[in-house]
Design a protein around this motif. Structure first.
Motif, PDB file in Angstrom:
ATOM      1  N   PHE A 146      72.953 -25.571 -28.730  1.00 29.89           N
ATOM      2  CA  PHE A 146      72.870 -25.419 -27.283  1.00 29.89           C
ATOM      3  C   PHE A 146      73.753 -26.406 -26.547  1.00 29.89           C
ATOM      4  O   PHE A 146      73.476 -26.776 -25.421  1.00 29.89           O
ATOM      5  N   GLY A 147      74.814 -26.821 -27.172  1.00 25.47           N
ATOM      6  CA  GLY A 147      75.760 -27.733 -26.557  1.00 25.47           C
ATOM      7  C   GLY A 147      76.220 -28.800 -27.534  1.00 25.47           C
ATOM      8  O   GLY A 147      75.829 -28.814 -28.689  1.00 25.47           O
ATOM      9  N   ASP A 148      77.052 -29.686 -27.043  1.00 20.37           N
ATOM     10  CA  ASP A 148      77.672 -30.718 -27.854  1.00 20.37           C
ATOM     11  C   ASP A 148      77.039 -32.071 -27.554  1.00 20.37           C
ATOM     12  O   ASP A 148      77.193 -32.608 -26.459  1.00 20.37           O
ATOM     13  N   ASN A 149      76.287 -32.622 -28.514  1.00 19.44           N
ATOM     14  CA  ASN A 149      75.632 -33.932 -28.364  1.00 19.44           C
ATOM     15  C   ASN A 149      74.774 -33.994 -27.096  1.00 19.44           C
ATOM     16  O   ASN A 149      74.920 -34.877 -26.257  1.00 19.44           O
ATOM     17  N   VAL A 150      73.858 -33.070 -27.003  1.00 23.77           N
ATOM     18  CA  VAL A 150      73.005 -32.911 -25.827  1.00 23.77           C
ATOM     19  C   VAL A 150      71.837 -33.893 -25.851  1.00 23.77           C
ATOM     20  O   VAL A 150      71.243 -34.137 -26.898  1.00 23.77           O
ATOM     21  N   VAL A 151      71.493 -34.430 -24.701  1.00 21.81           N
ATOM     22  CA  VAL A 151      70.246 -35.165 -24.535  1.00 21.81           C
ATOM     23  C   VAL A 151      69.158 -34.104 -24.353  1.00 21.81           C
ATOM     24  O   VAL A 151      69.344 -33.130 -23.618  1.00 21.81           O
ATOM     25  N   VAL A 152      68.037 -34.282 -25.044  1.00 19.27           N
ATOM     26  CA  VAL A 152      66.945 -33.308 -24.978  1.00 19.27           C
ATOM     27  C   VAL A 152      65.636 -33.977 -24.595  1.00 19.27           C
ATOM     28  O   VAL A 152      65.437 -35.178 -24.819  1.00 19.27           O
ATOM     29  N   ASN A 153      64.765 -33.189 -24.009  1.00 21.34           N
ATOM     30  CA  ASN A 153      63.358 -33.548 -23.890  1.00 21.34           C
ATOM     31  C   ASN A 153      62.712 -32.950 -25.130  1.00 21.34           C
ATOM     32  O   ASN A 153      63.016 -31.810 -25.513  1.00 21.34           O
ATOM     33  N   PHE A 154      61.847 -33.710 -25.801  1.00 23.14           N
ATOM     34  CA  PHE A 154      61.236 -33.186 -27.016  1.00 23.14           C
ATOM     35  C   PHE A 154      59.747 -33.451 -27.036  1.00 23.14           C
ATOM     36  O   PHE A 154      59.251 -34.382 -26.404  1.00 23.14           O
ATOM     37  N   GLU A 155      59.048 -32.569 -27.758  1.00 12.40           N
ATOM     38  CA  GLU A 155      57.614 -32.739 -27.977  1.00 12.40           C
ATOM     39  C   GLU A 155      57.256 -32.130 -29.321  1.00 12.40           C
ATOM     40  O   GLU A 155      57.845 -31.135 -29.742  1.00 12.40           O
ATOM     41  N   GLU A 156      56.312 -32.762 -29.996  1.00 11.04           N
ATOM     42  CA  GLU A 156      55.854 -32.241 -31.270  1.00 11.04           C
ATOM     43  C   GLU A 156      55.073 -30.961 -31.034  1.00 11.04           C
ATOM     44  O   GLU A 156      54.288 -30.867 -30.086  1.00 11.04           O
ATOM     45  N   VAL A 157      55.312 -29.960 -31.885  1.00  9.63           N
ATOM     46  CA  VAL A 157      54.625 -28.681 -31.791  1.00  9.63           C
ATOM     47  C   VAL A 157      54.156 -28.254 -33.176  1.00  9.63           C
ATOM     48  O   VAL A 157      54.622 -28.781 -34.190  1.00  9.63           O
ATOM     49  N   ALA A 158      53.254 -27.301 -33.213  1.00 13.13           N
ATOM     50  CA  ALA A 158      52.843 -26.725 -34.495  1.00 13.13           C
ATOM     51  C   ALA A 158      54.014 -25.941 -35.065  1.00 13.13           C
ATOM     52  O   ALA A 158      54.722 -25.247 -34.330  1.00 13.13           O
ATOM     53  N   CYS A 159      54.222 -26.057 -36.358  1.00 11.23           N
ATOM     54  CA  CYS A 159      55.316 -25.328 -37.002  1.00 11.23           C
ATOM     55  C   CYS A 159      54.947 -23.854 -37.134  1.00 11.23           C
ATOM     56  O   CYS A 159      53.813 -23.530 -37.516  1.00 11.23           O
ATOM     57  N   PRO A 160      55.896 -22.970 -36.843  1.00 12.49           N
ATOM     58  CA  PRO A 160      55.658 -21.542 -37.075  1.00 12.49           C
ATOM     59  C   PRO A 160      55.347 -21.287 -38.548  1.00 12.49           C
ATOM     60  O   PRO A 160      55.831 -22.005 -39.429  1.00 12.49           O
ATOM     61  N   SER A 161      54.563 -20.251 -38.834  1.00 10.79           N
ATOM     62  CA  SER A 161      54.109 -20.002 -40.207  1.00 10.79           C
ATOM     63  C   SER A 161      55.262 -19.782 -41.183  1.00 10.79           C
ATOM     64  O   SER A 161      55.180 -20.212 -42.334  1.00 10.79           O
ATOM     65  N   ALA A 162      56.348 -19.130 -40.761  1.00 12.24           N
ATOM     66  CA  ALA A 162      57.488 -18.921 -41.667  1.00 12.24           C
ATOM     67  C   ALA A 162      58.099 -20.271 -42.074  1.00 12.24           C
ATOM     68  O   ALA A 162      58.502 -20.455 -43.221  1.00 12.24           O
ATOM     69  N   ALA A 163      58.170 -21.219 -41.144  1.00 10.92           N
ATOM     70  CA  ALA A 163      58.711 -22.543 -41.447  1.00 10.92           C
ATOM     71  C   ALA A 163      57.773 -23.305 -42.379  1.00 10.92           C
ATOM     72  O   ALA A 163      58.231 -23.997 -43.290  1.00 10.92           O
ATOM     73  N   VAL A 164      56.467 -23.170 -42.176  1.00  8.83           N
ATOM     74  CA  VAL A 164      55.494 -23.822 -43.057  1.00  8.83           C
ATOM     75  C   VAL A 164      55.641 -23.281 -44.479  1.00  8.83           C
ATOM     76  O   VAL A 164      55.635 -24.033 -45.453  1.00  8.83           O
ATOM     77  N   SER A 165      55.824 -21.979 -44.585  1.00 10.06           N
ATOM     78  CA  SER A 165      56.015 -21.364 -45.903  1.00 10.06           C
ATOM     79  C   SER A 165      57.289 -21.883 -46.559  1.00 10.06           C
ATOM     80  O   SER A 165      57.283 -22.231 -47.746  1.00 10.06           O
ATOM     81  N   ASP A 166      58.391 -21.947 -45.812  1.00  6.95           N
ATOM     82  CA  ASP A 166      59.633 -22.483 -46.346  1.00  6.95           C
ATOM     83  C   ASP A 166      59.468 -23.945 -46.776  1.00  6.95           C
ATOM     84  O   ASP A 166      59.912 -24.322 -47.852  1.00  6.95           O
ATOM     85  N   TYR A 167      58.795 -24.741 -45.951  1.00  3.01           N
ATOM     86  CA  TYR A 167      58.637 -26.150 -46.244  1.00  3.01           C
ATOM     87  C   TYR A 167      57.785 -26.390 -47.501  1.00  3.01           C
ATOM     88  O   TYR A 167      57.949 -27.404 -48.176  1.00  3.01           O
ATOM     89  N   SER A 168      56.925 -25.452 -47.832  1.00  6.20           N
ATOM     90  CA  SER A 168      56.072 -25.615 -49.017  1.00  6.20           C
ATOM     91  C   SER A 168      56.897 -25.771 -50.288  1.00  6.20           C
ATOM     92  O   SER A 168      56.396 -26.243 -51.297  1.00  6.20           O
ATOM     93  N   GLN A 169      58.187 -25.394 -50.259  1.00  7.70           N
ATOM     94  CA  GLN A 169      59.073 -25.526 -51.414  1.00  7.70           C
ATOM     95  C   GLN A 169      59.672 -26.934 -51.530  1.00  7.70           C
ATOM     96  O   GLN A 169      60.343 -27.241 -52.508  1.00  7.70           O
ATOM     97  N   CYS A 170      59.467 -27.775 -50.531  1.00  3.08           N
ATOM     98  CA  CYS A 170      60.053 -29.128 -50.519  1.00  3.08           C
ATOM     99  C   CYS A 170      59.213 -30.091 -51.351  1.00  3.08           C
ATOM    100  O   CYS A 170      57.991 -29.984 -51.396  1.00  3.08           O
TER     101      CYS A 170
END
Length: 174
Positions: A146-170
């Motif tokens: 979404f741009g080049d070296n952007v400053v962002v506002n961030f907040e922790e969120v629950a991971c989507p289930s597909a990402a949780v499934s992918d992460y289970s391989q780590c």
């Protein structure tokens, strides 16, 4: 063990983890390597590509996000997800073009952006980077998100289930 030591350990164990939020700098890298959370294989490429199938990007996070202890393997931040929303600006005039304000993505922490060797962008715990920010996300993406070296506002969120499934391989998911 003394009862006061045991009580102190128990108090530490039940202290709730506070979600991290604020503003952060971002950069982008693309190497597909295993990373500090042990995602992929030791020979290189991820066996899955977050951001393609699940809509979640992977990122190397600064030490304060990755692990408050600055650990370099299986930090407490491994597998956590954050919503990053572009402010539309870069942290300095000569270090990026910024991007479109208001665009958001979700990233999952799968790597560490250590301060040692990366102090310009990745601050030490309790410190700031060269631009005055305490947090940084190095987004693993082949092209600009979404741009080049952007400053962002961030907040922790629950991971989507597909990402949780992918992460289970780590390695660090165990």
């Amino acid at each position: 063990m003394k009862s006061s030591t045991l009580l102190a350990l128990l108090a530490t164990a039940i202290t709730p983890i506070v979600a991290i939020s604020g503003q952060a700098t971002t950069t982008r890298y693309y190497d597909g390597l295993e990373g500090a959370c042990g995602c992929g294989t030791s020979s290189g490429a991820f066996s899955w590509q977050l951001g393609v199938a699940s809509g979640v990007y992977t990122a190397a996070a600064s030490q304060a996000i990755y692990s408050s202890s600055g650990a370099t393997w299986c930090g407490a931040g491994c597998g956590t997800c954050y919503n990053l929303t572009s402010t539309g600006s870069s942290p300095c005039q000569d270090c990026g073009t910024g991007g479109d304000a208001g665009q958001s993505i979700i990233v999952m922490v799968t790597n560490l952006c250590p301060n040692n060797g990366n102090a310009q962008w990745c601050p030490a715990v309790g410190g700031t980077n060269e631009y005055g920010y305490s947090y940084h996300f190095d987004i693993n993406a082949e092209s600009e998100v979404f741009g080049d070296n952007v400053v962002v506002n961030f907040e922790e969120v629950a991971c989507p289930s597909a990402a949780v499934s992918d992460y289970s391989q780590c390695v660090c998911a165990a």
